[in-house]
Write a protein that holds these residues in place. Structure first.
Motif, PDB file in Angstrom:
ATOM      1  N   ASN A  40       0.816  -1.219   0.000  1.00 44.39           N
ATOM      2  CA  ASN A  40       0.000   0.000   0.000  1.00 44.39           C
ATOM      3  C   ASN A  40       0.846   1.264   0.000  1.00 44.39           C
ATOM      4  O   ASN A  40       0.344   2.351  -0.290  1.00 44.39           O
ATOM      5  CB  ASN A  40      -0.966  -0.004   1.182  1.00 44.39           C
ATOM      6  N   ASP A  41       2.141   1.157   0.339  1.00 53.13           N
ATOM      7  CA  ASP A  41       3.001   2.336   0.306  1.00 53.13           C
ATOM      8  C   ASP A  41       3.704   2.516  -1.040  1.00 53.13           C
ATOM      9  O   ASP A  41       4.573   3.383  -1.180  1.00 53.13           O
ATOM     10  CB  ASP A  41       4.033   2.273   1.424  1.00 53.13           C
ATOM     11  N   GLY A  42       3.359   1.698  -2.028  1.00 59.99           N
ATOM     12  CA  GLY A  42       3.938   1.828  -3.358  1.00 59.99           C
ATOM     13  C   GLY A  42       5.171   0.976  -3.605  1.00 59.99           C
ATOM     14  O   GLY A  42       5.791   1.089  -4.671  1.00 59.99           O
ATOM     15  N   ARG A  43       5.535   0.121  -2.657  1.00 56.93           N
ATOM     16  CA  ARG A  43       6.701  -0.739  -2.841  1.00 56.93           C
ATOM     17  C   ARG A  43       6.317  -1.937  -3.709  1.00 56.93           C
ATOM     18  O   ARG A  43       5.318  -2.603  -3.454  1.00 56.93           O
ATOM     19  CB  ARG A  43       7.245  -1.207  -1.504  1.00 56.93           C
ATOM     20  N   VAL A  44       7.157  -2.195  -4.713  1.00 56.59           N
ATOM     21  CA  VAL A  44       6.896  -3.261  -5.681  1.00 56.59           C
ATOM     22  C   VAL A  44       7.946  -4.351  -5.499  1.00 56.59           C
ATOM     23  O   VAL A  44       9.140  -4.065  -5.333  1.00 56.59           O
ATOM     24  CB  VAL A  44       6.934  -2.730  -7.132  1.00 56.59           C
ATOM     25  N   TYR A  45       7.455  -5.592  -5.522  1.00 52.75           N
ATOM     26  CA  TYR A  45       8.353  -6.751  -5.420  1.00 52.75           C
ATOM     27  C   TYR A  45       8.123  -7.640  -6.640  1.00 52.75           C
ATOM     28  O   TYR A  45       6.998  -8.078  -6.894  1.00 52.75           O
ATOM     29  CB  TYR A  45       8.068  -7.522  -4.132  1.00 52.75           C
ATOM     30  N   LEU A  46       9.176  -7.876  -7.410  1.00 53.20           N
ATOM     31  CA  LEU A  46       9.094  -8.662  -8.639  1.00 53.20           C
ATOM     32  C   LEU A  46      10.058  -9.836  -8.542  1.00 53.20           C
ATOM     33  O   LEU A  46      11.247  -9.654  -8.275  1.00 53.20           O
ATOM     34  CB  LEU A  46       9.446  -7.793  -9.855  1.00 53.20           C
ATOM     35  N   SER A  47       9.550 -11.058  -8.766  1.00 52.68           N
ATOM     36  CA  SER A  47      10.367 -12.260  -8.710  1.00 52.68           C
ATOM     37  C   SER A  47      10.219 -13.026 -10.015  1.00 52.68           C
ATOM     38  O   SER A  47       9.088 -13.238 -10.483  1.00 52.68           O
ATOM     39  CB  SER A  47       9.959 -13.134  -7.514  1.00 52.68           C
ATOM     40  N   ARG A  48      11.352 -13.465 -10.581  1.00 52.30           N
ATOM     41  CA  ARG A  48      11.365 -14.231 -11.826  1.00 52.30           C
ATOM     42  C   ARG A  48      12.227 -15.477 -11.636  1.00 52.30           C
ATOM     43  O   ARG A  48      13.198 -15.454 -10.884  1.00 52.30           O
ATOM     44  CB  ARG A  48      11.947 -13.423 -12.990  1.00 52.30           C
ATOM     45  N   ARG A  49      11.860 -16.530 -12.340  1.00 50.36           N
ATOM     46  CA  ARG A  49      12.696 -17.733 -12.404  1.00 50.36           C
ATOM     47  C   ARG A  49      13.404 -17.728 -13.747  1.00 50.36           C
ATOM     48  O   ARG A  49      12.764 -17.809 -14.797  1.00 50.36           O
ATOM     49  CB  ARG A  49      11.848 -18.993 -12.246  1.00 50.36           C
ATOM     50  N   LEU A  50      14.750 -17.626 -13.702  1.00 45.28           N
ATOM     51  CA  LEU A  50      15.542 -17.438 -14.909  1.00 45.28           C
ATOM     52  C   LEU A  50      16.604 -18.521 -15.027  1.00 45.28           C
ATOM     53  O   LEU A  50      17.077 -19.066 -14.019  1.00 45.28           O
ATOM     54  CB  LEU A  50      16.243 -16.071 -14.899  1.00 45.28           C
ATOM     55  N   THR A  51      16.964 -18.804 -16.242  1.00 44.32           N
ATOM     56  CA  THR A  51      18.171 -19.584 -16.544  1.00 44.32           C
ATOM     57  C   THR A  51      19.129 -18.645 -17.258  1.00 44.32           C
ATOM     58  O   THR A  51      18.817 -18.145 -18.350  1.00 44.32           O
ATOM     59  CB  THR A  51      17.862 -20.797 -17.425  1.00 44.32           C
TER      60      THR A  51
END
Length: 402
Positions: free
Chosen positions: A80-91
């Protein structure tokens, strides 16, 4: 970042690959919301096309991809404070410039460089989450096992890259490996050492058996060269010699030296008399100084020494002193032994002394063709001892010194 597994580390292509969870966090004040009893929202990948996100990329990456089976392996969380969390599974497949001077006893370190494709430090600053603390920002699962390497440690750091287009904030990861040497000992070092020792069997083979000695020498050289070519197929074509190249080349040198040794034995010691060659009865007596009281005299002419008795001419030529007269055959044998010593034969072999060979052929005896050469006798000890000393120096140097 959490490294789940590490794939192939290729010396020929100078790259490596690994699978990881790549996580990014940033704050975008435009995404603040105020919903009662809701502090965080999880969204699917389609939402990413509607928000701003950093254009992060791997600077030394090659053919990296995101997993999309059965669905795109990523998710987004917004607080709600605008913090974004992005997680990816990469090779990720990244370049790893290895120094192969110590191969296969090297300890390669493979980097991963992370940065923004177009934003400078005025727009984006990259920082590891746990930078400056006791915790690690790059974790590795405990059950990672590699066939040829041991994973030693992983380090991370923050840096600034100064370019003509501005200053860019970048992150670096170094993965340190240690290569297993057991495979190379069993498949390369031990076979090459045994083949080299096999080439020394020719020192015990009769010097008249030319086909056997030549075939043994050629076979060992070709076998070692074949092993070297097979090992080189998996390496990059570097312009310097690796530790394995040094060992293989020394083995080839020892095998070639055994071949050259037989050529010297065959040319300088295995001789047959020329037709009409010099007869021992025609040799002239050597001029010697009068012997001392306890010295003996060797006579080299059967004309001057008949049936072990002194002739009147000899009695007049020598002073009236007491000395022991040795037989002509014994003196010739001793003189021939001195002339055929290892040092003199080796020197004459290096200089290509044709006069010496002609002299041997002039007084050669076909009945002594099967005699053992002094050069062969010496090489039975010189080759193994020097090769053993080389092995001790080699392993001490590459394992403990360099």
């Amino acid at each position: 970042m959490l490294i789940r597994s590490i794939g192939q580390i290729s010396e020929s292509d100078m790259d490596y690959s690994f699978q990881c969870y790549f996580r990014q966090r940033w704050t975008d004040e435009r995404l603040r919301f105020d919903i009662r009893n809701i502090t965080e929202v999880t969204l699917n990948n389609l939402f990413l096309s509607n928000i701003w996100k950093p254009n992060t990329f791997f600077m030394n990456g090659q053919k990296s991809h995101q997993h999309n089976i059965p669905r795109p392996n990523l998710f987004v969380r917004i607080r709600n404070d605008g913090r974004v969390y992005l997680s990816r599974r990469l090779t990720v497949k990244a370049a790893c410039a290895m120094k192969l001077n110590l191969y296969p006893m090297d300890k390669p370190s493979c980097p991963l460089v992370i940065g923004s494709y177009g934003y400078t430090e005025d727009d984006i600053l990259y920082r590891w989450k746990y930078a400056g603390t006791n915790r690690t920002s790059v974790d590795v699962v405990n059950d990672i096992r590699l066939a040829q390497f041991d994973l030693i440690t992983v380090t991370s750091s923050n840096m600034t890259d100064h370019t003509p287009f501005g200053e860019f904030s970048i992150l670096k990861v170094y993965i340190y490996f240690e290569r297993h040497i057991g495979f190379f000992i069993l498949q390369t070092y031990l076979p090459c050492s045994m083949i080299t020792c096999l080439s020394w069997v020719s020192f015990w083979i009769n010097r008249d058996a030319a086909p056997a000695r030549v075939l043994l020498g050629v076979t060992t050289i070709l076998a070692t060269a074949g092993i070297g070519m097979t090992v080189r197929e998996g390496l990059s074509r570097v312009s310097y010699a690796t530790a394995l190249d040094t060992y293989l080349n020394v083995c080839v040198v020892y095998e070639m030296a055994a071949m050259i040794e037989y050529a010297a034995v065959n040319y300088f010691t295995k001789v047959l008399p020329l037709e009409g060659g010099a007869d021992s009865s025609d040799e002239e007596i050597e001029n010697v100084d009068p012997p001392g009281p306890n010295e003996s005299v060797c006579l080299y002419s059967q004309k001057e020494y008949i049936y072990g008795k002194r002739t009147p001419e000899l009695e007049k030529a020598l002073p009236r002193t007491s000395f022991k007269l040795r037989s002509v055959d014994s003196c010739r044998k001793n003189r021939r032994k001195r002339q055929n010593s290892f040092g003199r034969l080796f020197l004459k072999c290096l200089t290509g002394n044709l006069k010496y060979r002609s002299h041997l052929r002039g007084r050669g005896n076909p009945d002594t063709g099967n005699a053992v050469s002094n050069i062969d006798v010496w090489c039975r000890y010189v080759f193994p001892v020097t090769f053993f000393v080389f092995n001790i120096s080699y392993w001490l140097c590459y394992l403990f010194i360099i």
